[in-house]
Write a protein that holds these residues in place. Sequence first.
Motif, PDB file in Angstrom:
ATOM      1  N   ASN A 206       0.798  -1.234   0.000  1.00 30.94           N
ATOM      2  CA  ASN A 206       0.000   0.000   0.000  1.00 30.94           C
ATOM      3  C   ASN A 206       0.833   1.289   0.000  1.00 30.94           C
ATOM      4  O   ASN A 206       0.297   2.370   0.170  1.00 30.94           O
ATOM      5  CB  ASN A 206      -0.993   0.007   1.165  1.00 30.94           C
ATOM      6  N   THR A 239      -3.997   5.594 -11.255  1.00 29.00           N
ATOM      7  CA  THR A 239      -5.002   6.492 -10.676  1.00 29.00           C
ATOM      8  C   THR A 239      -5.820   7.141 -11.786  1.00 29.00           C
ATOM      9  O   THR A 239      -7.050   7.174 -11.736  1.00 29.00           O
ATOM     10  CB  THR A 239      -4.317   7.580  -9.815  1.00 29.00           C
ATOM     11  N   ALA A 245      -6.914   4.135  -5.965  1.00 28.30           N
ATOM     12  CA  ALA A 245      -7.119   5.436  -5.337  1.00 28.30           C
ATOM     13  C   ALA A 245      -5.963   5.646  -4.380  1.00 28.30           C
ATOM     14  O   ALA A 245      -5.438   4.682  -3.811  1.00 28.30           O
ATOM     15  CB  ALA A 245      -8.441   5.453  -4.591  1.00 28.30           C
ATOM     16  N   SER A 246      -5.518   6.895  -4.214  1.00 30.56           N
ATOM     17  CA  SER A 246      -4.439   7.120  -3.254  1.00 30.56           C
ATOM     18  C   SER A 246      -4.882   8.150  -2.228  1.00 30.56           C
ATOM     19  O   SER A 246      -5.696   9.027  -2.507  1.00 30.56           O
ATOM     20  CB  SER A 246      -3.161   7.560  -3.960  1.00 30.56           C
ATOM     21  N   ASP A 247      -4.344   7.960  -1.036  1.00 32.87           N
ATOM     22  CA  ASP A 247      -4.717   8.828   0.079  1.00 32.87           C
ATOM     23  C   ASP A 247      -3.447   9.103   0.875  1.00 32.87           C
ATOM     24  O   ASP A 247      -2.908   8.198   1.514  1.00 32.87           O
ATOM     25  CB  ASP A 247      -5.781   8.123   0.929  1.00 32.87           C
ATOM     26  N   HIS A 248      -2.955  10.325   0.823  1.00 27.52           N
ATOM     27  CA  HIS A 248      -1.736  10.703   1.534  1.00 27.52           C
ATOM     28  C   HIS A 248      -0.579   9.733   1.278  1.00 27.52           C
ATOM     29  O   HIS A 248       0.095   9.302   2.203  1.00 27.52           O
ATOM     30  CB  HIS A 248      -1.988  10.817   3.037  1.00 27.52           C
ATOM     31  N   ASP A 250      -0.631   6.660   0.517  1.00 24.11           N
ATOM     32  CA  ASP A 250      -1.040   5.254   0.565  1.00 24.11           C
ATOM     33  C   ASP A 250      -1.951   4.964  -0.623  1.00 24.11           C
ATOM     34  O   ASP A 250      -2.777   5.775  -0.995  1.00 24.11           O
ATOM     35  CB  ASP A 250      -1.818   4.964   1.863  1.00 24.11           C
ATOM     36  N   LYS A 257     -17.515   4.089  -6.703  1.00 26.42           N
ATOM     37  CA  LYS A 257     -17.951   5.231  -5.877  1.00 26.42           C
ATOM     38  C   LYS A 257     -19.325   4.976  -5.250  1.00 26.42           C
ATOM     39  O   LYS A 257     -20.268   4.590  -5.928  1.00 26.42           O
ATOM     40  CB  LYS A 257     -18.021   6.497  -6.748  1.00 26.42           C
TER      41      LYS A 257
END
Length: 259
Positions: A206, A239, A245-248, A250, A257
């Motif tokens: 991740n 992406t 999907a990326s979050d900060h 990760d 959705k």
Amino acid sequence: MIRIDRVLANNPGPFTGPGTNTWLLDDGLGELVIIDPGPIDDRHLEAIEQAVGDRSVVAILVTHTHEDHAPMANPLARDLGVPALGHAPGPEFDPDLRLEDGGHVAVGAASIEVIHTPGHSEDHLCFRVEDVLFTGDHIMGGSSVMVEAMGPYLDSLEKIRGTGLRRLHPGHGDQMEDPDLVIDWYLAHRLQRHEQIFEAIKAGANTPEAIVETVYNDVGRPLQALALRSVQAHLVLLTEQGRIASDHGDVAIASPKAR
Ligand SMILES: [Zn+2]
């Protein structure tokens, strides 16, 4: 008949293979351009001057502004009283004239076509003369390329594919015959990496670092640092494709959705 000579710079290493190739392209009548004069290095400069001999240099060309290709371009151009040409300024290079996609550079009786090939770097150019392509680091002999932007890189491979080329002269490694086979291998290799990275994320990796550990476990430390940048470029493309999907920093498989 054009004539091509290679002068190998004294900068072998994990990123540069045997070293940077400086190419001399002669129109066959004694006028020539120097492509990628390389890093600042007295011995290399001497070797270039010796290879030029009493022929007449009309310009210095730069494929891209990385430190193993461009730094000697401005000083050498000044010495010779000729322009240094490239796509854009970089850390150690400032072109006297900026080359754009589709432009041409005249070398005596020969003409060089400028092909913008972003991907390895945004400012990357390939140079075509007749059925020969000088590829810089867009395609390298015998090693895989670090990619900064994956979508543009794949497009830049497609752009030179099927265009009647017969030989590639890379920025590192030996010249290559059968360009379309080579390009197909590069495309296949990239798409294979792309899927391996997606699979690694599916299996729980991740972060970009974790993905490198999984996918590039067969390469040494210095190359892993380079691989990290290519992985980041693959992640941007995944992406954009809506697959992750990326979050900060990760990353995770994208879920449909929720509304
Ligand atoms: Zn290079």
